[in-house]
Design a protein around this motif. Sequence first.
Motif, short mmCIF file in Angstrom:
data_model
loop_
_atom_site.label_atom_id
_atom_site.label_comp_id
_atom_site.label_asym_id
_atom_site.label_seq_id
_atom_site.Cartn_x
_atom_site.Cartn_y
_atom_site.Cartn_z
N ASP A 105 0.82 -1.22 0.00
CA ASP A 105 0.00 0.00 0.00
C ASP A 105 0.85 1.27 0.00
O ASP A 105 0.38 2.35 0.34
CB ASP A 105 -1.00 -0.01 1.16
CG ASP A 105 -0.28 0.05 2.51
OD1 ASP A 105 0.96 -0.11 2.52
OD2 ASP A 105 -0.97 0.30 3.51
N CYS A 106 2.13 1.17 -0.39
CA CYS A 106 2.96 2.37 -0.51
C CYS A 106 2.49 3.23 -1.70
O CYS A 106 1.91 2.72 -2.65
CB CYS A 106 4.43 1.99 -0.70
SG CYS A 106 5.20 1.43 0.81
N ASP A 107 2.80 4.54 -1.64
CA ASP A 107 2.40 5.43 -2.74
C ASP A 107 3.35 5.29 -3.93
O ASP A 107 3.00 5.66 -5.05
CB ASP A 107 2.45 6.90 -2.29
CG ASP A 107 1.64 7.13 -1.03
OD1 ASP A 107 0.59 6.47 -0.88
OD2 ASP A 107 2.06 7.96 -0.19
N LEU A 108 4.56 4.83 -3.66
CA LEU A 108 5.58 4.76 -4.70
C LEU A 108 6.54 3.62 -4.34
O LEU A 108 6.80 3.37 -3.17
CB LEU A 108 6.37 6.08 -4.73
CG LEU A 108 7.63 6.13 -5.60
CD1 LEU A 108 7.25 6.13 -7.09
CD2 LEU A 108 8.46 7.38 -5.31
N ILE A 109 7.06 2.95 -5.37
CA ILE A 109 8.06 1.90 -5.14
C ILE A 109 9.35 2.30 -5.85
O ILE A 109 9.32 2.76 -6.99
CB ILE A 109 7.57 0.55 -5.72
CG1 ILE A 109 6.28 0.07 -5.04
CG2 ILE A 109 8.67 -0.52 -5.65
CD1 ILE A 109 6.43 -0.39 -3.60
N VAL A 110 10.48 2.13 -5.16
CA VAL A 110 11.79 2.30 -5.80
C VAL A 110 12.42 0.91 -5.88
O VAL A 110 12.57 0.23 -4.87
CB VAL A 110 12.69 3.27 -5.00
CG1 VAL A 110 14.09 3.33 -5.59
CG2 VAL A 110 12.07 4.66 -4.97
N ASP A 111 12.77 0.51 -7.11
CA ASP A 111 13.22 -0.87 -7.33
C ASP A 111 14.73 -0.93 -7.47
O ASP A 111 15.30 -0.50 -8.48
CB ASP A 111 12.51 -1.41 -8.59
CG ASP A 111 13.30 -2.51 -9.28
OD1 ASP A 111 13.90 -3.34 -8.57
OD2 ASP A 111 13.32 -2.52 -10.53
N GLY A 112 15.38 -1.52 -6.45
CA GLY A 112 16.82 -1.74 -6.50
C GLY A 112 17.15 -3.20 -6.23
O GLY A 112 18.08 -3.51 -5.48
N LEU A 113 16.36 -4.10 -6.80
CA LEU A 113 16.62 -5.54 -6.55
C LEU A 113 17.85 -6.01 -7.31
O LEU A 113 18.78 -6.55 -6.74
CB LEU A 113 15.40 -6.37 -6.96
CG LEU A 113 14.23 -6.43 -5.96
CD1 LEU A 113 13.07 -7.20 -6.54
CD2 LEU A 113 14.68 -7.07 -4.64
#
Length: 502
Positions: A105-113
């Motif tokens: 339910d976050c407003d934004l995702i930052v993807d550093g996988l």
Amino acid sequence: MSAIEGRLFAAGMPVAALMEKVAQAIFKRVIALYPHPRVRRIGVLVGPGHNGGDALVVARELHFAGYEVLIYRPLSKGKELTGQHGEYVASLGVKFHDQIEPLLDCDLIVDGLFGFGLERSISGEIAEGINRLNAQSQPVISIDLPSGLHTDTGAVLGTAIQANHTLCLGLWKLGLFQDQALAYVGKAELIDFDIPLADIQAVLGDRHPIHRITSTVAIAHLPLPRPQLTHKYKEGHLLAICGSQRYMGAALLCGLGAKASGVGMLTIAVPNSLKPYMSQQLADALVVGCPETASGAIAHLPDSIDLSSFGAIACGCGLTLDGMGVVQAVLESDRPLILDADGLNALAQLGTIPTLCQRQAFTLLTPHPGEFKRLFPPDQDESEDLVRAVRRASEQTGAVVMLKQARTAIGYPDGSVWINPESTPALARGGSGDVLTGLSSGLIAQAIARKIPVEPLVQTAVWWHAQAAISAALARTELGVDAVTLSEFLLQVLPQFTRSGN
Ligand SMILES: NC(=O)C1=CN([C@@H]2O[C@H](COP(=O)(O)OP(=O)(O)OC[C@H]3O[C@@H](n4cnc5c(N)ncnc54)[C@H](O)[C@@H]3O)[C@@H](O)[C@H]2O)[C@@H](O)CC1
Ligand SMILES: Nc1ncnc2c1ncn2[C@@H]1O[C@H](COP(=O)(O)OP(=O)(O)O)[C@@H](O)[C@H]1O
Ligand SMILES: [K+]
């Protein structure tokens, strides 16, 4: 990229300092795109390598900037530097999770996988986590490339993050421009971190470069401005051989594309029975009727046509394979040649490589992927991506090869490849390619008449065609860009880019 990075580290740049520099630049871009408090809760996906390290530095800065940050770190073991950043971020009270659920339910995702270090398919819980996230609707920013994509081929390894934005670090990764990556990349931006040119050259110097077509490059090669002292034959004479009773429209669309190119003289050879139609539709072209087969295709060119009087020849749109004789005739001529559609199918039947190796003059092939496979059957190496295949095709034949797809790639005989990074699916419509053939051919005829290099005009044509479609789609939606409309927008779109209009 890893070899270049290795040189920076060997020269003394501390790994941690570079990570800090890169991640600060990413952080600035993230907060510009999603300022606080419009966005409050940000989920950060952290992998075990330096892509995850970048993400942790970004997470730390987001925390200090007042966002609520939640971290998903599915693998607790990882590179040392990434681990250290993890410890510090955790010490600030930021919560770490090994399940994706708390972040949904976050407003934004930052993807550093994963970045360019992804070395095998993603599977198990991480794959499930990515799939859960892809089913959500919040925006996603990927660091370097969407996790799960192969850096070079753009292939999905197992599964991949569907990003809205990709912040590519340092140098463009080829995978981002391959058709198979398009659904994952979103809007791609380059984050510069001052890689010394000498290091880039030291690593890539003797390899064949891959370039993106930019507006600046495309416009620089337009045959503009025209000299004052000129006349129609000095501005290029194109012969377009096209059409059949079955495909009348293809001939017209090729003609409309050529007309939009501004070519000085346009002669169109069509089967006799199409002459009245073409003359009525294209008042500015010289229409030549050709003897036709029982099926309504061009049987051969009339004796009145002297191929040597043309600067360039375009052949193939709507021709049908019954018009194959004429393709053979133009292939044997010493004229610069642009082959499309049935011109390409005829070439494949004649034998692509041996036929083209006989030619001395400039040749451009404009296949879509189906035609490309007929011309250049895939070799044993099934993992070869289309960008590499287009390079091989051009090197083997000496022809310029324009592979038309969502992101069109142009291969040149010297091994260089140019990719058009900006286009629109509005072009996925019958007839778009015929317009492009006419446009490319008209530009090439002008370059020949002006004695300026022909090769870059292929990039200009692909760029112009795509920009016209983008502009048409803005005005009329992606459903409103039929090929005739597209040709009208070709005529309208240029002044937006060339300040003076000449
Ligand atoms: N070192 C730096 O300061 C810089 C780092 N950069 C970042 O570093 C990234 C490359 O870092 P790395 O080389 O550490 O690579 P990654 O962070 O892309 O991932 C490598 C790690 O993932 C593991 N791994 C690979 N495939 C896996 C799979 N399918 N399942 C589970 N684990 C898997 C590997 O064992 C390794 O630990 C770039 O993409 C970029 O984000 C660059 O921005 C340049 C500067
Ligand atoms: N999804 C897409 N996004 C951008 N451009 C596309 C897309 N699909 C097709 N095109 C472009 O549309 C044109 C189609 O050409 P082609 O397949 O020869 O069609 P036709 O023979 O009907 O004219 C090419 O320039 C191609 O790059
Ligand atoms: K990533």
